[in-house]
Every structure is written in structure tokens, then in C-alpha cells.
Design an enzyme around this catalytic site. Sequence first.
Site, short mmCIF file in Angstrom:
data_model
loop_
_atom_site.label_atom_id
_atom_site.label_comp_id
_atom_site.label_asym_id
_atom_site.label_seq_id
_atom_site.Cartn_x
_atom_site.Cartn_y
_atom_site.Cartn_z
N ASP A 28 0.85 -1.19 0.00
CA ASP A 28 0.00 0.00 0.00
C ASP A 28 0.89 1.24 0.00
OD1 ASP A 28 -2.28 1.46 -0.07
OD2 ASP A 28 -2.98 0.92 1.93
N ASP A 210 -8.17 -7.11 -0.01
CA ASP A 210 -7.23 -7.27 1.10
C ASP A 210 -7.93 -6.84 2.37
OD1 ASP A 210 -5.67 -4.64 2.39
OD2 ASP A 210 -6.80 -4.24 0.57
#
Length: 317
Positions: A28, A210
Amino acid sequence: HLRPGDGLVRDMGGLHEFTGWKHPILTDSGGFQVFSLAQLRKIKEEGVYFASHIDGRRIFMGPEESMRIQSNLGSTIAMAFDECVENPADYKYAKMSCDRTYRWLVRCRDEMKRLNGLPGTVNPKQMLFGINQGCTYEDLRVEHMKRIAELDFPGYAIGGVSVGEPEPAMLEQVDVCAQNLPAEKPRYVMGVGTPPQLLKMIALGADMFDCVMPTRLARHAVAFTPDGPINLKNAKFAEDDSPLDAETGGYSAKFSRAYIRHLVKANEMLACTLLSMHNIRFFQNLMAGARAHIELGDYEEWSLGKIARYESAANDR
């Protein structure tokens, strides 16, 4: 970036070498992490200033910094630096944020192209995914998705969902975004979700997800099963000699619910390990089943049956 430091990870050969994981890795951008530090950050056009949650020191993170960190990590897929806006959000601010996120995306694209062309880059084939924002405003979502789709990234993410809005509103945003995404590109919904939510979003056209849920709830003694989650702290499992979940199988199924409950009550680390392994396997099995039934052509019937079983059993507990 903060611990152990992306420079150290780069020197160790990137995340794949550092962790010994030889499969795809997605990193991320730090955008959501900064969002979670709402009391410790200030957002400006150049990027975000925030305080480290470790030692309080001031840190700056912008699109270029995020790309450099992720390049050092050498992940398979890197995410663009974006602003995740809390729900509910003012329309004017949400629009301003979408525009800024788009400008940041262009900067991320340019910086990653530069980094991938440098000698010594850990992963010169690192891919960048663009992130869609827009809160719960359909017009902002559609406009933003169309703009980022024109930049032709390898994949696209739907961000800013499951941040306080009701589930129907979350599913509406996923539906709207999926309809405006390139059909041939991966569609990734960030930060979700429960097993029924995943199956519902797959039906809407989502491909990737996720979430910390499998391991976070494992640390709280929760195991996922086809019949809903169970909490091993409950006294009724103290003498339950049945496997954790025979249907999910795997290594953790070798142990009884009573034994794992004992580990939980004794604050033994093995409890978290076994439950994490089980929960991850449960989610992997769920996704494998979804892929198989999409190919068979009966996904809708299969998924509705799965959802009904999970939710009805969970509600009975």
C-alpha cells in the site's frame, strides 16, 4: 518505511528476499495509514505531514516519496498515493480531494516510470495500480474512475469504502465503480471484507481484496467457518473435541477446539498462529471456490447458498 526502514529492505534484496516469500506481493502507498492518523497529520498539495506513531517525529510523505519507498521494497504491485476521506464527507471537500488524488496519481506514474528505469532498481517491472475515490457520491466516483482509466494502468483499485458507511452504500460504490472500469484489467477493492461481502462484490465484478480481518480476529480467538465465525473464548468449547473446522481442513484442523481454547485462555502465542493459519486458509478456499464456480457458470447459485448458510448459522449463535 519507519521500521525496519525501506533502505534496509532494499539492501536485503527487497521484500521477496527479506521475507523469503517467492509469490506476488502488493504494497500500500501509505495513504490509508495516514488517514488512520487523522489527529497527527496535515494534508497539503505537495503531500502529507504527519507524526510517527513510534517516536512522534515529523515525517513528510508525498507521491514521489511513496513511490520511492515502494520501489525500495520491490513489491510486485505498488499502490498510488491517495487521500482516503472519512464518511460522511462534505461534497465540496470530497470533490477537491478527488481532484488532488488524480494529480497525485499522475505524479506517482511519472516517478515510478523514472524509478523502474534506474540501474539497480529492486524490481524494474513493478506495476502501479490507480486508486478511485469519491466517498459515497456516485457522480464523483464515476468521473474519477473514468479519468484514471484513461491513464491505462495495469490494474485499478476502489478505495475509500468500508470507512464507516453502511454495507448497502459500500456495495453501491463498488457496483458503480466496477461498471466504469476496464473489463480486461484487475479490479481491486481495498480493505474489505467479511465472507458474504466478498462474495457479493465478486458478483458485482471485483477481482481482488485485502483485509486484516483473518489475522486480526484470530488474535481475538475468532475462527471463520462455513457456518459463520466462532469465538474460542466461549465456555461451550472447553470440552469440544471436534476439529477446529474439518471442512476448511489444513494444519489447524488437526487440533480440537478444546485444545485451541486452552491455548487462548493460557495466552499462548500458538493460539494466534493456528487461528491465523486457519482463517487465511478459509478465505483462500472461499476465493478458490468462487473462481471454480465462475468457470462452471453457476456462481450466483453457489454464492447465494454460501451467503445464506454463513449468515443464518451466524445469526443463530
